[in-house]
Design a protein around this motif. Structure first.
Motif, mmCIF file in Angstrom:
data_model
loop_
_atom_site.group_PDB
_atom_site.id
_atom_site.type_symbol
_atom_site.label_atom_id
_atom_site.label_comp_id
_atom_site.label_asym_id
_atom_site.label_seq_id
_atom_site.Cartn_x
_atom_site.Cartn_y
_atom_site.Cartn_z
ATOM 1 N N THR A 38 -96.875 -39.947 -6.075
ATOM 2 C CA THR A 38 -97.886 -38.955 -5.695
ATOM 3 C C THR A 38 -97.369 -38.101 -4.540
ATOM 4 O OG1 THR A 38 -99.639 -40.499 -6.346
ATOM 5 C CG2 THR A 38 -100.280 -38.635 -4.969
ATOM 6 N N SER A 40 -98.147 -34.213 -2.116
ATOM 7 C CA SER A 40 -99.055 -33.139 -1.718
ATOM 8 C C SER A 40 -98.268 -31.864 -1.467
ATOM 9 C CB SER A 40 -99.841 -33.515 -0.456
ATOM 10 O OG SER A 40 -100.772 -34.539 -0.712
ATOM 11 N N PHE A 58 -111.193 -26.958 -9.031
ATOM 12 C CA PHE A 58 -109.786 -27.191 -9.341
ATOM 13 C C PHE A 58 -109.079 -25.873 -9.580
ATOM 14 C CE2 PHE A 58 -111.814 -26.873 -13.469
ATOM 15 C CZ PHE A 58 -110.871 -26.267 -14.285
ATOM 16 N N ILE A 71 -105.334 -29.171 -11.395
ATOM 17 C CA ILE A 71 -105.274 -30.062 -10.238
ATOM 18 C C ILE A 71 -106.439 -29.730 -9.309
ATOM 19 C CG2 ILE A 71 -103.919 -30.915 -8.299
ATOM 20 C CD1 ILE A 71 -102.553 -31.483 -10.903
ATOM 21 N N SER A 72 -107.231 -30.724 -8.953
ATOM 22 C CA SER A 72 -108.310 -30.496 -7.998
ATOM 23 C C SER A 72 -107.738 -30.140 -6.631
ATOM 24 C CB SER A 72 -109.178 -31.747 -7.865
ATOM 25 O OG SER A 72 -109.940 -31.959 -9.024
ATOM 26 N N SER A 74 -107.572 -30.524 -2.747
ATOM 27 C CA SER A 74 -107.814 -31.725 -1.943
ATOM 28 C C SER A 74 -107.817 -31.467 -0.449
ATOM 29 C CB SER A 74 -106.753 -32.789 -2.272
ATOM 30 O OG SER A 74 -105.456 -32.270 -2.142
ATOM 31 N N HIS A 85 -103.018 -29.280 -2.472
ATOM 32 C CA HIS A 85 -103.169 -30.062 -3.692
ATOM 33 C C HIS A 85 -102.430 -31.383 -3.550
ATOM 34 C CE1 HIS A 85 -105.102 -27.120 -6.356
ATOM 35 N NE2 HIS A 85 -104.335 -26.205 -5.786
ATOM 36 N N THR A 86 -103.081 -32.461 -3.948
ATOM 37 C CA THR A 86 -102.432 -33.762 -4.052
ATOM 38 C C THR A 86 -102.438 -34.158 -5.517
ATOM 39 O OG1 THR A 86 -103.116 -34.468 -1.834
ATOM 40 C CG2 THR A 86 -102.546 -36.198 -3.409
ATOM 41 N N THR A 87 -101.295 -34.534 -6.052
ATOM 42 C CA THR A 87 -101.215 -34.826 -7.476
ATOM 43 C C THR A 87 -100.261 -35.971 -7.757
ATOM 44 O OG1 THR A 87 -100.839 -33.854 -9.659
ATOM 45 C CG2 THR A 87 -99.374 -33.145 -7.888
ATOM 46 N N ARG A 88 -100.554 -36.653 -8.829
ATOM 47 C CA ARG A 88 -99.696 -37.748 -9.296
ATOM 48 C C ARG A 88 -98.708 -37.200 -10.324
ATOM 49 N NH1 ARG A 88 -103.105 -42.646 -10.624
ATOM 50 N NH2 ARG A 88 -102.735 -43.062 -8.414
ATOM 51 N N THR A 94 -95.822 -31.777 -13.498
ATOM 52 C CA THR A 94 -95.952 -32.387 -12.165
ATOM 53 C C THR A 94 -94.612 -32.938 -11.681
ATOM 54 O OG1 THR A 94 -96.773 -34.390 -13.286
ATOM 55 C CG2 THR A 94 -98.402 -32.892 -12.323
ATOM 56 N N GLU A 249 -112.568 -35.315 -14.815
ATOM 57 C CA GLU A 249 -111.348 -34.516 -14.894
ATOM 58 C C GLU A 249 -110.471 -35.026 -16.026
ATOM 59 O OE1 GLU A 249 -109.626 -34.825 -11.047
ATOM 60 O OE2 GLU A 249 -110.841 -33.204 -10.259
#
Length: 290
Positions: A38, A40, A58, A71-72, A74, A85-88, A94, A249
């Motif tokens: 993950t 950011s 998002f 992506i929401s 954050s 944005h924080t994403t996995r 990604t 989501e």
């Protein structure tokens, strides 16, 4: 050359020529690793149009030549001029974004979707329940609650992760726990290393959370199975479905309700969600595999 529209209120800086399907260029100001899988990114617009969003919304992030993903947001909505944005890392887009460096450019469409409605909770207790990376979409609403702390009763933040190494924003959670005006509890499914905290599912924290169930509004985000058990635990505690909000989501692709990829019963999640009051979607939510 297309002229940018002037931004007033909740505009999206689109013009008749571009529309909501054309990404705007954003510069990667900063990027850092949150967890093993993950990361950011802090972004700022390159086109002169302000960046903005409402908690719960998002964006569609586009990696040129690779594709785009929803992506929401954050970060803090009060921090104008930038988007966080924080994403996995879960796919090619990604994965490509995780290799970005400061100064690189990403395409952005948005913001889209519904918001976390904190205005309905004036004078009430707030309960935020997050599982896994679900804390990221809830985080802007938590920041908003902090900024308007005088409007609410108790603020309870319950966070669960698989292991201590999977706990998102661990340092920030520690700072929140040090505040006397919050009830912050964290738990892990499996203890590893020198973990001395709670062990068990996040739903177990609901029974001991310091809130009045008859005067509470709850907001939850995480894997659907986690939200399902969270809602049951809140119901068992006495919080009714019309006082529970969830973020659904999944499967979003175009963000404007054209492609039908995120159709969920009668809803298009990108258009009608992702945030829903639970009593309005309970019938569909309770149909597994829908």
């Amino acid at each position: 050359m297309t002229k940018q529209s002037s931004c007033k209120g909740n505009c999206r800086c689109y013009t008749a020529e571009t529309g909501p399907m054309v990404p705007r260029p954003f510069k990667v100001v900063e990027i850092w690793k949150e967890l093993a899988d993950t990361f950011s990114m802090r972004l700022e617009p390159l086109d002169g149009c302000p960046a903005f969003f409402a908690p719960g919304q998002f964006n569609m992030l586009y990696v040129f030549g690779v594709g785009e993903v929803p992506i929401s947001v954050s970060g803090d909505a009060a921090q104008s001029g930038e988007i966080l944005h924080t994403t996995r890392i879960v796919g090619n887009v990604t994965k490509a974004m995780s290799a970005f460096k400061p100064g690189m450019t990403v395409g952005l469409r948005g913001p889209f979707g519904t918001r976390w409605p904190l205005d309905v909770a004036d004078g009430k207790d707030l309960v935020f329940v997050a599982g896994g990376i679900g804390l990221a979409p809830l985080r802007p609403a938590i920041y908003q609650a902090f900024a308007d702390r005088h409007r609410y009763g108790n603020i309870v933040i319950l966070v669960g992760a698989r292991t201590p190494e999977d706990m998102l924003y661990a340092k920030e959670l520690a700072r929140w726990k040090s505040r006397f005006d919050l009830d912050v509890q964290v738990t892990v499914d499996h203890a590893t290393g020198n973990w001395q905290g709670r062990v068990g599912f996040v739903t177990k924290l609901i029974a001991s959370g310091g809130f009045d169930p008859k005067n509470t509004v709850a907001y939850t985000c995480g894997p659907e199975i986690m939200m399902r058990t969270t809602i049951k635990a809140l119901n068992d505690r006495g919080v009714t479905n019309d006082h529970i909000y969830v973020s659904m989501e999944r499967s979003m692709k175009c963000a404007v309700g054209f492609c039908g990829h995120c159709q969920w019963g009668p809803e298009f999640i990108c258009r009608d969600g992702p945030v829903y009051r639970f009593d309005q979607i309970a019938k569909s939510f309770n149909i597994e595999e829908l």
